[in-house]
Write a protein that holds these residues in place. Sequence first.
Motif, PDB file in Angstrom:
ATOM      1  N   ILE A   1       0.838  -1.202   0.000  1.00 18.47           N
ATOM      2  CA  ILE A   1       0.000   0.000   0.000  1.00 18.47           C
ATOM      3  C   ILE A   1       0.877   1.258   0.000  1.00 18.47           C
ATOM      4  O   ILE A   1       0.629   2.200  -0.744  1.00 18.47           O
ATOM      5  CB  ILE A   1      -0.959  -0.013   1.221  1.00 18.47           C
ATOM      6  CG1 ILE A   1      -1.984  -1.141   1.056  1.00 18.47           C
ATOM      7  CG2 ILE A   1      -1.670   1.333   1.366  1.00 18.47           C
ATOM      8  CD1 ILE A   1      -2.670  -1.539   2.342  1.00 18.47           C
ATOM      9  N   ILE A   2       1.918   1.227   0.824  1.00 19.72           N
ATOM     10  CA  ILE A   2       2.817   2.387   0.900  1.00 19.72           C
ATOM     11  C   ILE A   2       3.524   2.590  -0.443  1.00 19.72           C
ATOM     12  O   ILE A   2       3.624   3.704  -0.939  1.00 19.72           O
ATOM     13  CB  ILE A   2       3.827   2.208   2.061  1.00 19.72           C
ATOM     14  CG1 ILE A   2       3.075   2.270   3.400  1.00 19.72           C
ATOM     15  CG2 ILE A   2       4.922   3.280   2.003  1.00 19.72           C
ATOM     16  CD1 ILE A   2       3.847   1.698   4.576  1.00 19.72           C
ATOM     17  N   ASP A   3       3.982   1.478  -1.041  1.00 18.65           N
ATOM     18  CA  ASP A   3       4.641   1.577  -2.349  1.00 18.65           C
ATOM     19  C   ASP A   3       3.720   2.191  -3.384  1.00 18.65           C
ATOM     20  O   ASP A   3       4.129   3.037  -4.159  1.00 18.65           O
ATOM     21  CB  ASP A   3       5.086   0.186  -2.816  1.00 18.65           C
ATOM     22  CG  ASP A   3       6.374  -0.245  -2.122  1.00 18.65           C
ATOM     23  OD1 ASP A   3       6.966   0.589  -1.428  1.00 18.65           O
ATOM     24  OD2 ASP A   3       6.772  -1.406  -2.288  1.00 18.65           O
ATOM     25  N   LYS A   4       2.476   1.732  -3.374  1.00 18.67           N
ATOM     26  CA  LYS A   4       1.511   2.242  -4.358  1.00 18.67           C
ATOM     27  C   LYS A   4       1.258   3.729  -4.144  1.00 18.67           C
ATOM     28  O   LYS A   4       1.160   4.487  -5.096  1.00 18.67           O
ATOM     29  CB  LYS A   4       0.196   1.460  -4.257  1.00 18.67           C
ATOM     30  CG  LYS A   4       0.251   0.122  -4.958  1.00 18.67           C
ATOM     31  CD  LYS A   4      -1.122  -0.277  -5.494  1.00 18.67           C
ATOM     32  CE  LYS A   4      -1.048  -1.539  -6.338  1.00 18.67           C
ATOM     33  NZ  LYS A   4      -0.918  -2.776  -5.551  1.00 18.67           N
ATOM     34  N   ALA A   5       1.167   4.113  -2.877  1.00 19.90           N
ATOM     35  CA  ALA A   5       0.938   5.528  -2.559  1.00 19.90           C
ATOM     36  C   ALA A   5       2.121   6.374  -3.019  1.00 19.90           C
ATOM     37  O   ALA A   5       1.941   7.434  -3.603  1.00 19.90           O
ATOM     38  CB  ALA A   5       0.708   5.698  -1.069  1.00 19.90           C
TER      39      ALA A   5
ATOM     40  N   ILE B   1       4.174   9.887  -9.674  1.00 15.08           N
ATOM     41  CA  ILE B   1       3.567  10.124 -10.984  1.00 15.08           C
ATOM     42  C   ILE B   1       2.955  11.525 -11.017  1.00 15.08           C
ATOM     43  O   ILE B   1       3.124  12.261 -11.976  1.00 15.08           O
ATOM     44  CB  ILE B   1       2.513   9.032 -11.303  1.00 15.08           C
ATOM     45  CG1 ILE B   1       3.228   7.704 -11.602  1.00 15.08           C
ATOM     46  CG2 ILE B   1       1.645   9.452 -12.492  1.00 15.08           C
ATOM     47  CD1 ILE B   1       2.319   6.492 -11.567  1.00 15.08           C
ATOM     48  N   GLN B   2       2.260  11.879  -9.952  1.00 13.23           N
ATOM     49  CA  GLN B   2       1.646  13.209  -9.868  1.00 13.23           C
ATOM     50  C   GLN B   2       2.699  14.304  -9.941  1.00 13.23           C
ATOM     51  O   GLN B   2       2.530  15.293 -10.650  1.00 13.23           O
ATOM     52  CB  GLN B   2       0.881  13.342  -8.547  1.00 13.23           C
ATOM     53  CG  GLN B   2      -0.611  13.169  -8.747  1.00 13.23           C
ATOM     54  CD  GLN B   2      -1.378  13.356  -7.447  1.00 13.23           C
ATOM     55  OE1 GLN B   2      -0.817  13.586  -6.393  1.00 13.23           O
ATOM     56  NE2 GLN B   2      -2.685  13.243  -7.539  1.00 13.23           N
TER      57      GLN B   2
END
Length: 69
Positions: A4-8, A14-15
């Motif tokens: 989850i942390i990696d995805k965040a 990306i943003q």
Amino acid sequence: MTDIIDKANEAAEIQLAHAIETAKARPHPHLIKGRCNYCGESVVDYFCDADCRDDYEREQKIKQLNGRG
Ligand SMILES: [Zn+2]
């Protein structure tokens, strides 16, 4: 949990990258090209020179400060 942390982090990166690309593509979206945005002189870019740009940016900062509250 780490997934989850990696995805965040990935999403945030990306943003950020997108924001940087947008800023690069349009450095001054509110400025007019082909005329000095400070003194109105006809130029190829946005300002005659660094002096006009600096003066313009200073003026914008003052306007922002005055506009606050
Ligand atoms: Zn100028």
